[in-house]
Design a protein around this motif. Structure first.
Motif, mmCIF file in Angstrom:
data_model
loop_
_atom_site.group_PDB
_atom_site.id
_atom_site.type_symbol
_atom_site.label_atom_id
_atom_site.label_comp_id
_atom_site.label_asym_id
_atom_site.label_seq_id
_atom_site.Cartn_x
_atom_site.Cartn_y
_atom_site.Cartn_z
ATOM 1 N N THR A 1 5.232 -1.107 2.696
ATOM 2 C CA THR A 1 4.090 -1.287 1.857
ATOM 3 C C THR A 1 3.069 -0.364 2.238
ATOM 4 O O THR A 1 3.209 0.295 3.343
ATOM 5 C CB THR A 1 3.468 -2.839 1.962
ATOM 6 O OG1 THR A 1 3.240 -3.234 3.379
ATOM 7 C CG2 THR A 1 4.448 -3.903 1.365
ATOM 8 N N GLN B 1 0.109 -0.375 3.454
ATOM 9 C CA GLN B 1 -0.967 -0.623 4.330
ATOM 10 C C GLN B 1 -0.652 -0.015 5.654
ATOM 11 O O GLN B 1 0.723 0.094 5.992
ATOM 12 C CB GLN B 1 -1.273 -2.184 4.733
ATOM 13 C CG GLN B 1 -1.769 -2.865 3.222
ATOM 14 C CD GLN B 1 -0.553 -3.344 2.830
ATOM 15 O OE1 GLN B 1 0.347 -2.821 2.467
ATOM 16 N NE2 GLN B 1 -1.001 -4.702 1.988
ATOM 17 N N SER C 1 1.692 -1.887 7.938
ATOM 18 C CA SER C 1 3.356 -1.954 7.615
ATOM 19 C C SER C 1 3.849 -0.671 8.199
ATOM 20 O O SER C 1 4.815 -0.650 8.722
ATOM 21 C CB SER C 1 3.277 -2.218 6.121
ATOM 22 O OG SER C 1 4.637 -2.097 5.631
ATOM 23 N N GLU D 1 7.829 2.938 -1.231
ATOM 24 C CA GLU D 1 6.599 2.051 -0.884
ATOM 25 C C GLU D 1 6.527 1.038 -1.888
ATOM 26 O O GLU D 1 6.091 1.153 -3.119
ATOM 27 C CB GLU D 1 5.462 3.055 -1.217
ATOM 28 C CG GLU D 1 4.186 2.521 -1.063
ATOM 29 C CD GLU D 1 3.159 3.422 -1.077
ATOM 30 O OE1 GLU D 1 2.615 4.203 -0.374
ATOM 31 O OE2 GLU D 1 2.123 3.186 -1.990
ATOM 32 N N SER E 1 3.084 -1.173 -4.525
ATOM 33 C CA SER E 1 2.235 -0.069 -4.558
ATOM 34 C C SER E 1 1.438 -0.116 -6.034
ATOM 35 O O SER E 1 1.820 0.516 -7.007
ATOM 36 C CB SER E 1 3.062 1.357 -4.520
ATOM 37 O OG SER E 1 2.160 2.362 -4.663
ATOM 38 N N GLU F 1 -4.346 -0.338 -8.379
ATOM 39 C CA GLU F 1 -4.482 -0.445 -6.940
ATOM 40 C C GLU F 1 -4.899 -1.631 -6.572
ATOM 41 O O GLU F 1 -6.135 -2.129 -6.848
ATOM 42 C CB GLU F 1 -4.967 0.602 -6.170
ATOM 43 C CG GLU F 1 -4.485 1.849 -6.537
ATOM 44 C CD GLU F 1 -5.054 3.114 -5.564
ATOM 45 O OE1 GLU F 1 -5.765 2.836 -4.677
ATOM 46 O OE2 GLU F 1 -4.889 4.184 -5.749
ATOM 47 N N PHE G 1 -3.886 -3.340 -3.199
ATOM 48 C CA PHE G 1 -4.098 -3.265 -1.598
ATOM 49 C C PHE G 1 -4.624 -1.812 -1.319
ATOM 50 O O PHE G 1 -5.474 -1.426 -0.949
ATOM 51 C CB PHE G 1 -2.972 -3.600 -0.676
ATOM 52 C CG PHE G 1 -2.243 -4.914 -1.349
ATOM 53 C CD1 PHE G 1 -2.898 -5.916 -0.827
ATOM 54 C CD2 PHE G 1 -1.133 -5.082 -1.943
ATOM 55 C CE1 PHE G 1 -2.436 -7.284 -1.148
ATOM 56 C CE2 PHE G 1 -0.691 -6.231 -2.137
ATOM 57 C CZ PHE G 1 -1.262 -7.245 -1.801
ATOM 58 N N SER G 2 -3.829 -0.905 -1.310
ATOM 59 C CA SER G 2 -4.044 0.702 -1.159
ATOM 60 C C SER G 2 -2.838 1.101 -1.635
ATOM 61 O O SER G 2 -1.844 0.737 -2.198
ATOM 62 C CB SER G 2 -4.121 0.863 0.372
ATOM 63 O OG SER G 2 -3.044 0.475 0.958
ATOM 64 N N GLY H 1 0.490 4.879 1.616
ATOM 65 C CA GLY H 1 0.874 4.914 2.915
ATOM 66 C C GLY H 1 2.311 5.354 3.309
ATOM 67 O O GLY H 1 2.569 6.054 4.301
#
Length: 287
Positions: A174, A176, A179, A202, A205, A217, A219-220, A223
């Motif tokens: 994920t 973050q 993760s 990812e 996402s 979006e 979470f973010s 990554g």
């Protein structure tokens, strides 16, 4: 020519692909499921197998909408996997093996409390005694999180036979940092054990709106792409959260075929068609 009888083991499987992640809860099983569904829809002649070696959390049978009473049959050729989706004129076939099929129905909600040696024996038995359909095009191996007994037993057994070397691993994370830090360790595990990393996905996402399909979006984002870039491996794309996918899995009507028909209209189908294209392309030239 008569159909070739199934033989126990993996010697007739064309492509073995591991689905890995050092982190729990990132969606390895749902990724495995969607890779299988997208591959299944890609050709009416394709044959897909799923081996669920997450011994303490075998979720693939539920995700495939298989009846809770499904049980493995012992044949002269070995354990017969459960046919989840029979082939038709419009799609291929999917079959599945999981510890869940070996447990009495009354025990499937109980915890599996096994030490390492028993887990090792179970993994080796799965690899040696399941009579997969001859000429299986892809065997997707859904694994538990981490780099523990199941992973070591899996790698040792697969690389112990030159005919069963996996083509590589797909890593799921994920966005973050908590993760990607764990998935980075899984990638290092692959380097140490000689497993080729085919690509990074990812998951979660962003969030796909069920009304308009726009992804926002939550979470973010990025990554997994950053991890892939820094590690020198391919980034296969981001998969947004989609409430529609959850709904079609939980509906559980019509078994695996019903699931596949519902997936045809899922917003994530196009995402995974692109990922499957990368997977198929990565198989070319690998032995």
């Amino acid at each position: 020519m008569a159909d070739q009888p199934p033989t126990p083991g993996l010697s007739s499987v064309k492509n073995i692909v591991l689905i890995l992640s050092g982190k729990g809860g990132v969606g390895k099983s749902s990724t495995t499921l969607q890779l299988a569904l997208a591959l299944c829809l890609s050709s009416p002649s394709i044959k897909i197998g799923i081996l669920d070696i997450d011994l303490t959390g075998p979720n693939i049978p539920h995700l495939l909408s298989l009846p809770s009473a499904s049980r493995i049959v012992q044949t002269p050729h070995g354990w017969s996997p459960i046919p989840a989706i029979p082939a038709s004129d419009t799609h291929g076939s999917v079959e599945c093996m999981s510890l869940s099929f070996l447990l009495p129905e009354a025990d499937r909600d109980k915890s599996i409390v096994w030490r390492g040696p028993k887990k090792t024996a179970m993994v080796r038995q799965f690899l040696a005694e399941v009579a997969w359909t001859p000429g299986l095009d892809y065997l997707l191996v859904d694994t538990p999180p981490g780099t523990s007994d199941e992973h070591i037993s899996l790698i040792e057994a697969l690389y112990g036979n030159p005919k069963t070397h996996p083509k590589g691993a797909v890593l799921v994370t994920t966005p973050q940092a908590v993760s990607t830090a764990d998935v980075r360790k899984e990638l290092n595990f692959c380097v140490k054990t000689g497993v080729a990393v085919l690509g990074v996905i990812e998951n979660m996402s962003g969030f796909m709106c069920p009304c308009c399909g726009v992804v926002t979006e939550v979470f973010s984002k990025g990554g997994g792409e950053k991890l892939a870039r820094e590690s020198g491996v391919e980034f296969w794309g981001g998969v947004p959260l989609d409430g529609g996918f959850v709904g079609l899995v939980e509906k559980r009507e019509g078994g695996g075929v019903g699931l596949l028909e519902r997936y045809r209209g899922c917003g994530l189908r196009g995402v995974f068609e692109g990922i499957v294209g990368r997977l198929v392309e990565s198989m070319r030239g690998r032995v």
